[in-house]
Design a protein around this motif. Structure first.
Motif, PDB file in Angstrom:
ATOM      1  N   LEU A  12       9.836 -51.283 -69.981  1.00  0.00           N
ATOM      2  CA  LEU A  12       9.330 -51.259 -68.699  1.00  0.00           C
ATOM      3  C   LEU A  12       8.045 -50.154 -68.964  1.00  0.00           C
ATOM      4  CD1 LEU A  12       8.996 -51.527 -65.520  1.00  0.00           C
ATOM      5  CD2 LEU A  12      10.619 -49.585 -65.646  1.00  0.00           C
ATOM      6  N   ALA A  13       7.963 -49.169 -69.706  1.00  0.00           N
ATOM      7  CA  ALA A  13       7.154 -48.149 -70.017  1.00  0.00           C
ATOM      8  C   ALA A  13       5.956 -48.719 -70.491  1.00  0.00           C
ATOM      9  CB  ALA A  13       7.628 -47.061 -70.623  1.00  0.00           C
ATOM     10  N   LYS A  14       6.474 -49.574 -71.530  1.00  0.00           N
ATOM     11  CA  LYS A  14       4.956 -50.290 -72.338  1.00  0.00           C
ATOM     12  C   LYS A  14       4.230 -51.104 -71.468  1.00  0.00           C
ATOM     13  CE  LYS A  14       4.079 -53.372 -76.048  1.00  0.00           C
ATOM     14  NZ  LYS A  14       4.536 -54.405 -77.047  1.00  0.00           N
ATOM     15  N   ARG A  15       5.114 -52.011 -70.611  1.00  0.00           N
ATOM     16  CA  ARG A  15       4.260 -52.978 -69.627  1.00  0.00           C
ATOM     17  C   ARG A  15       3.779 -52.150 -68.598  1.00  0.00           C
ATOM     18  NH1 ARG A  15       4.201 -57.986 -70.988  1.00  0.00           N
ATOM     19  NH2 ARG A  15       4.388 -58.685 -68.813  1.00  0.00           N
ATOM     20  N   LEU A  20      -0.359 -51.131 -64.871  1.00  0.00           N
ATOM     21  CA  LEU A  20      -0.601 -50.076 -63.749  1.00  0.00           C
ATOM     22  C   LEU A  20      -2.232 -49.872 -63.656  1.00  0.00           C
ATOM     23  CD1 LEU A  20       1.174 -48.940 -61.615  1.00  0.00           C
ATOM     24  CD2 LEU A  20       1.323 -46.690 -62.968  1.00  0.00           C
ATOM     25  N   PRO A  21      -2.783 -49.627 -64.674  1.00  0.00           N
ATOM     26  CA  PRO A  21      -4.373 -49.437 -64.418  1.00  0.00           C
ATOM     27  C   PRO A  21      -4.868 -50.512 -63.991  1.00  0.00           C
ATOM     28  CG  PRO A  21      -3.793 -48.381 -66.611  1.00  0.00           C
ATOM     29  CD  PRO A  21      -2.543 -49.213 -66.197  1.00  0.00           C
ATOM     30  N   ILE A  22      -4.634 -51.797 -64.337  1.00  0.00           N
ATOM     31  CA  ILE A  22      -5.377 -53.012 -63.925  1.00  0.00           C
ATOM     32  C   ILE A  22      -5.026 -53.026 -62.405  1.00  0.00           C
ATOM     33  CG2 ILE A  22      -5.088 -55.680 -64.105  1.00  0.00           C
ATOM     34  CD1 ILE A  22      -4.713 -55.187 -66.909  1.00  0.00           C
ATOM     35  N   ALA A  23      -3.553 -52.855 -61.841  1.00  0.00           N
ATOM     36  CA  ALA A  23      -3.265 -52.798 -60.550  1.00  0.00           C
ATOM     37  C   ALA A  23      -4.358 -52.006 -59.458  1.00  0.00           C
ATOM     38  CB  ALA A  23      -1.986 -52.640 -60.252  1.00  0.00           C
ATOM     39  N   PHE A  24      -4.457 -50.589 -60.043  1.00  0.00           N
ATOM     40  CA  PHE A  24      -5.113 -49.670 -59.330  1.00  0.00           C
ATOM     41  C   PHE A  24      -6.548 -50.110 -59.569  1.00  0.00           C
ATOM     42  CE2 PHE A  24      -1.601 -46.642 -60.061  1.00  0.00           C
ATOM     43  CZ  PHE A  24      -1.459 -46.001 -58.710  1.00  0.00           C
ATOM     44  N   GLY A  25      -7.045 -50.648 -60.587  1.00  0.00           N
ATOM     45  CA  GLY A  25      -8.544 -51.167 -60.673  1.00  0.00           C
ATOM     46  C   GLY A  25      -8.826 -52.320 -59.432  1.00  0.00           C
ATOM     47  N   VAL A  26      -7.715 -53.382 -59.537  1.00  0.00           N
ATOM     48  CA  VAL A  26      -7.966 -54.399 -58.536  1.00  0.00           C
ATOM     49  C   VAL A  26      -7.837 -53.871 -57.310  1.00  0.00           C
ATOM     50  CG1 VAL A  26      -6.875 -56.592 -57.913  1.00  0.00           C
ATOM     51  CG2 VAL A  26      -7.459 -56.251 -60.338  1.00  0.00           C
ATOM     52  N   SER A  27      -7.021 -53.111 -56.602  1.00  0.00           N
ATOM     53  CA  SER A  27      -6.865 -52.531 -55.557  1.00  0.00           C
ATOM     54  C   SER A  27      -8.035 -51.890 -55.058  1.00  0.00           C
ATOM     55  CB  SER A  27      -5.546 -51.859 -55.360  1.00  0.00           C
ATOM     56  OG  SER A  27      -5.612 -50.622 -56.014  1.00  0.00           O
TER      57      SER A  27
END
Length: 76
Positions: A12-15, A20-27
């Motif tokens: 989970l931590a690896k994924r 997470l940075p991709i999700a923040f960037g897209v949002s």
């Protein structure tokens, strides 16, 4: 020939480090796109409308048209 063991510990931590940075960037990107394509033109349209809007003239036109039941037209 055997299959390699699947990585179970820390998966989970690896994924999350990747996603997470991709999700923040897209949002953040979608919020900025929405702001500049929807809200800014809408604010400009409201400002342009109310720049030349005369509320008394509009009220008198609606009163003459009989829109209001409690306000009689002038002269009746």
């Amino acid at each position: 020939m055997s299959l390699p063991k699947p990585m179970m510990r820390g998966l989970l931590a690896k994924r999350l480090r990747f996603h997470l940075p991709i999700a923040f960037g897209v949002s953040i990107l979608s919020a900025l796109v929405f702001k500049y394509t929807v809200t800014e033109p809408r604010k400009k349209a409201y400002a342009d409308f109310y720049k030349h809007y005369d509320a008394d003239k509009e009220f008198n036109a609606m009163r003459e048209a009989g829109v209001f039941e409690s306000v009689r037209p002038i002269g009746k």
